[in-house]
Enzyme design. Structure first.
Site: not given
Ligand code: ADE
Length: 251
Positions: A15, A219
């Site tokens: 990151e 996501d």
């Molecule tokens: N960071 C990136 N994607 C995530 C997710 N789905 N839930 C929690 N933290 C995250």
């Protein structure tokens, strides 16, 4: 902005990206198992030298709060940290967001804190607040720095829209749309969800250190989240430094 010593924090090395190749006169400080790398970053165009401290906290609220506390109390070449950037990936909550879209937090909420009946849901007892806001000037500066760089710099073409809004933080990787819908109902206009931002924000707020929290969507926090996250991270780690560099170049 006239910051001299900038702390850069992410949960994972992916990151932050290439930082360790970008800073000079490097030294390492260890606080137990937490490594903070310090050095200088040269802004070639503006002939400006910025002191940098960087660390990877690990996932979750405790790890990120601990790392935030350590990094903002580090001193380099006699200078205290005067600005904290926390950056990384997040799950989309709003269905207008896609992978590579950027979210700059305007407000951060710890969605899993619940001290009822003593305090309302989401209120952090130590500060009697149910969210932490980012300073308006810093928010606008972050937005314009990213927008201007995105127009000029072809390397940033993979990144999508730049959004400002609420981010919620909790100690759970969310890969369950139903669970996410429940959080959405409780926190209107939520843009993204992750595991560190509001914890880092609380530390910076209480320690009175200016800060921004910057996330790129990896996501949709749904049943495919783990796979999307894994695949995305492999590409993102080659680009994550570019976002940080945009901000440093505009300081
Ligand atoms: N960071 C990136 N994607 C995530 C997710 N789905 N839930 C929690 N933290 C995250």
């Amino acid at each position: 902005m006239n910051f001299k010593h900038v702390a850069i924090l992410g949960a994972m090395p992916e990151e932050i990206g290439e930082i360790t190749n970008q800073i000079h006169d490097k030294k390492e400080i260890f606080y137990g198992d937490l490594k903070v790398i310090q050095g200088t970053w040269n802004d070639v165009e503006r002939k400006n030298k910025i002191l940098i401290s960087v660390a990877w906290s690990g996932w979750g609220k405790v790890s990120s709060a601990r790392a935030a506390t350590r990094i903002i109390s580090s001193i380099y070449l006699g200078e205290k940290v005067d600005f904290l950037i926390f950056t990384g990936v997040a799950g989309a909550v709003s269905n207008t967001l896609r992978q590579w879209d950027i979210v700059i937090a305007s407000k951060l909420i710890q969605y899993d804190i619940d001290a009822r009946p003593f305090f309302e849901k989401f209120v952090i007892p130590a500060i009697s607040k149910d969210h932490i806001s980012i300073d308006d000037k810093l928010l606008k500066w972050t937005q314009s720095s990213l927008e201007n760089s995105k127009k000029k710099d072809l390397n940033l073409r993979d990144f999508g829209t730049i959004n400002i809004g609420k981010i919620a933080t909790g100690d759970k990787f969310i890969s369950d749309r139903e669970y996410l819908e429940e959080i959405k109902l409780q926190i209107p206009n939520l843009l993204a969800i992750e595991m560190e931002g509001a914890a880092v924000a609380q530390v910076a707020y209480q320690e009175k250190v200016p800060f921004v929290i910057l996330r790129t969507i990896s996501d949709s926090a749904d049943e495919e989240a783990a796979t999307s996250f894994d695949i995305f991270l492999k590409k993102y780690k080659l680009r994550s430094w570019l976002l940080i560099e945009c901000l440093l170049k505009n300081l």
